[in-house]
Design a protein around this motif. Structure first.
Motif, mmCIF file in Angstrom:
data_model
loop_
_atom_site.group_PDB
_atom_site.id
_atom_site.type_symbol
_atom_site.label_atom_id
_atom_site.label_comp_id
_atom_site.label_asym_id
_atom_site.label_seq_id
_atom_site.Cartn_x
_atom_site.Cartn_y
_atom_site.Cartn_z
ATOM 1 N N VAL A 45 -55.855 -130.530 -3.301
ATOM 2 C CA VAL A 45 -56.182 -131.465 -2.585
ATOM 3 C C VAL A 45 -55.989 -131.120 -0.852
ATOM 4 C CG1 VAL A 45 -55.628 -133.864 -1.138
ATOM 5 C CG2 VAL A 45 -55.944 -133.635 -3.738
ATOM 6 N N ILE A 48 -59.291 -128.977 0.475
ATOM 7 C CA ILE A 48 -60.753 -129.624 1.261
ATOM 8 C C ILE A 48 -60.830 -129.091 2.159
ATOM 9 C CG2 ILE A 48 -60.998 -131.121 1.282
ATOM 10 C CD1 ILE A 48 -60.061 -132.614 -0.901
ATOM 11 N N GLU A 52 -64.120 -126.798 3.641
ATOM 12 C CA GLU A 52 -65.077 -127.640 4.393
ATOM 13 C C GLU A 52 -65.251 -126.819 6.201
ATOM 14 O OE1 GLU A 52 -63.770 -131.801 4.835
ATOM 15 O OE2 GLU A 52 -64.965 -132.148 3.391
ATOM 16 N N LEU A 76 -65.782 -127.874 -3.563
ATOM 17 C CA LEU A 76 -65.627 -129.124 -3.764
ATOM 18 C C LEU A 76 -65.528 -130.451 -4.221
ATOM 19 C CD1 LEU A 76 -67.199 -128.362 0.205
ATOM 20 C CD2 LEU A 76 -64.477 -128.925 -0.448
ATOM 21 N N CYS A 79 -62.296 -130.807 -5.924
ATOM 22 C CA CYS A 79 -61.454 -131.112 -5.303
ATOM 23 C C CYS A 79 -60.957 -132.641 -5.216
ATOM 24 C CB CYS A 79 -61.808 -129.752 -3.889
ATOM 25 S SG CYS A 79 -60.503 -128.298 -4.492
ATOM 26 N N TYR A 80 -62.168 -133.061 -4.953
ATOM 27 C CA TYR A 80 -62.632 -134.652 -3.803
ATOM 28 C C TYR A 80 -62.034 -134.825 -5.570
ATOM 29 C CZ TYR A 80 -64.045 -134.044 0.496
ATOM 30 O OH TYR A 80 -64.076 -134.288 1.606
ATOM 31 N N GLN A 81 -62.228 -134.994 -6.596
ATOM 32 C CA GLN A 81 -62.448 -135.262 -7.321
ATOM 33 C C GLN A 81 -60.881 -135.615 -8.171
ATOM 34 O OE1 GLN A 81 -63.439 -133.095 -11.573
ATOM 35 N NE2 GLN A 81 -62.719 -134.865 -13.017
ATOM 36 N N LYS A 83 -58.256 -135.510 -5.773
ATOM 37 C CA LYS A 83 -58.163 -136.133 -4.470
ATOM 38 C C LYS A 83 -58.361 -137.675 -4.956
ATOM 39 C CE LYS A 83 -58.869 -137.566 -0.455
ATOM 40 N NZ LYS A 83 -59.710 -136.930 1.294
ATOM 41 N N GLY A 84 -59.462 -137.505 -6.079
ATOM 42 C CA GLY A 84 -59.757 -138.969 -6.006
ATOM 43 C C GLY A 84 -58.664 -139.606 -7.135
ATOM 44 N N ALA A 99 -63.757 -141.140 -1.897
ATOM 45 C CA ALA A 99 -63.380 -139.424 -2.650
ATOM 46 C C ALA A 99 -64.139 -139.098 -3.911
ATOM 47 C CB ALA A 99 -62.118 -139.414 -2.871
ATOM 48 N N ARG A 102 -67.661 -138.898 -3.459
ATOM 49 C CA ARG A 102 -68.426 -137.861 -1.745
ATOM 50 C C ARG A 102 -68.008 -136.489 -3.262
ATOM 51 N NH1 ARG A 102 -69.956 -135.231 2.084
ATOM 52 N NH2 ARG A 102 -69.106 -133.343 2.421
ATOM 53 N N ALA A 103 -67.385 -136.289 -4.509
ATOM 54 C CA ALA A 103 -67.493 -135.349 -5.827
ATOM 55 C C ALA A 103 -68.588 -135.274 -5.513
ATOM 56 C CB ALA A 103 -66.561 -135.489 -5.782
#
Length: 318
Positions: A45, A48, A52, A76, A79-81, A83-84, A99, A102-103
């Motif tokens: 997380v 991220i 970016e 990415l 990482c978003y996974q 975060k979710g 999140a 976004r993934a």
């Protein structure tokens, strides 16, 4: 001389741009190293914004940074996974959904269809969890909204179909509820792995309609009672309610027309006898003593045995 001076200025400008570009690529590599250390430490997380930034710097640096940018972009979605998943644990559903969405979008942009589909299913599961919370809080409209959004992501999710049906039933939108309940029941018929959901759907559909039938019966709305019973024609309780209601309101033609079907689906001998007695009464009131006697002879159990015997004596003596 002017031409020579102009050429000199152009060379200086080109050297300046080249130096700036080289510096930018170095910045990209340095930022990537920072991101790589976070990834190595499994701080996905935290990585991220750094990843970016790598992508942003790389876009400005040009083709020489393409390889580094591509490597950063690859990480990415994962990482978003993560975060979710962390936001879900904190019960922050809206943020978790954002999140993971976004993934999914990033994976799709990179052509990773397997990851994109996986994230789509995860979004669906998050909406389902959100909907269950709203449903348990009796906010059925909000629950339905979440379930519908989850269903859009994963229309093959049988559990979501079942939850949508339950929500519609609580909102008294029985036509929509029954349609979805039947979809779940059909899935159980097609595939045994959905047998549990199918059984629950069948029980819930019957219970919801029995409540609706009872309410319609209290209001004396025989037509509505018949409409609801037609949706669950194999329900012993629903058919019994129809015959009892029709008898109470002296709708003997309905008792005669629907009585045979109601009798056939009863599994309890006392209830079969109750239906037979009411059919006999209906025929007697319509002046058909022969049919009345035929049905009254079927009353062999339950509380109406004595009454059936007495009425049978009357219709056979007439």
């Amino acid at each position: 001389m002017k031409r020579i001076k102009r050429l000199g200025v152009m060379l200086v400008a080109a050297m300046t741009v080249g130096a700036a570009s080289a510096q930018s690529v170095e910045d990209v590599k340095q930022k990537w190293q920072e991101a790589a250390e976070l990834l190595q430490s499994k701080k996905l997380v935290e990585a991220i914004p750094v990843l970016e930034e790598v992508v942003k710097l790389g876009a400005a640096a040009g083709p020489e940074a393409t390889e580094v940018v591509s490597e950063a972009q690859k990480y990415l979605p994962t990482c978003y996974q993560q975060k979710g998943a962390e936001l879900y644990k904190a019960q922050k559903f809206d943020e978790a959904i954002a999140a993971v969405t976004r993934a999914a979008d990033l994976a799709d942009m990179q052509g990773d269809m397997m990851m994109a589909r996986k994230m789509g299913r995860m979004v669906s599961q998050l909406y389902m969890a959100q909907g269950v919370g709203s449903f348990n809080a009796k906010n059925y409209a909000k629950a339905l909204e979440s379930f519908q959004k989850g269903y859009e992501q994963d229309p093959d999710n049988v559990q979501l179909t079942y939850f949508m049906a339950k929500s519609y039933a609580e909102l008294k939108e029985l036509d929509k509820a029954v349609e979805l309940y039947k979809q779940v029941i059909d899935k159980g018929t097609e595939n045994s792995k959905f047998a549990q959901q199918a059984a629950a759907a069948k029980a819930d559909m019957e219970n919801s309609l029995l409540v609706a039938i009872s309410d319609a019966a209290k209001a004396g709305d025989i037509e509505k009672v018949q409409t609801f019973v037609a949706l669950i024609p194999e329900s012993a309780n629903a058919n019994l309610l129809l015959i009892q209601t029709a008898n109470n309101f002296k709708k003997y033609d309905v008792v005669i027309a629907k009585g045979g079907d109601a009798y056939a689906v009863q599994t309890d001998e006392a209830q079969k006898s109750n239906v037979a007695y009411l059919i006999g009464v209906a025929y007697q009131n319509r002046g058909n003593n022969a049919k009345a006697a035929e049905w009254l002879r079927k009353v062999t159990a339950g509380p109406n045995v004595a009454a059936a015997k007495s009425l049978l004596a009357d219709v056979t003596a007439a």
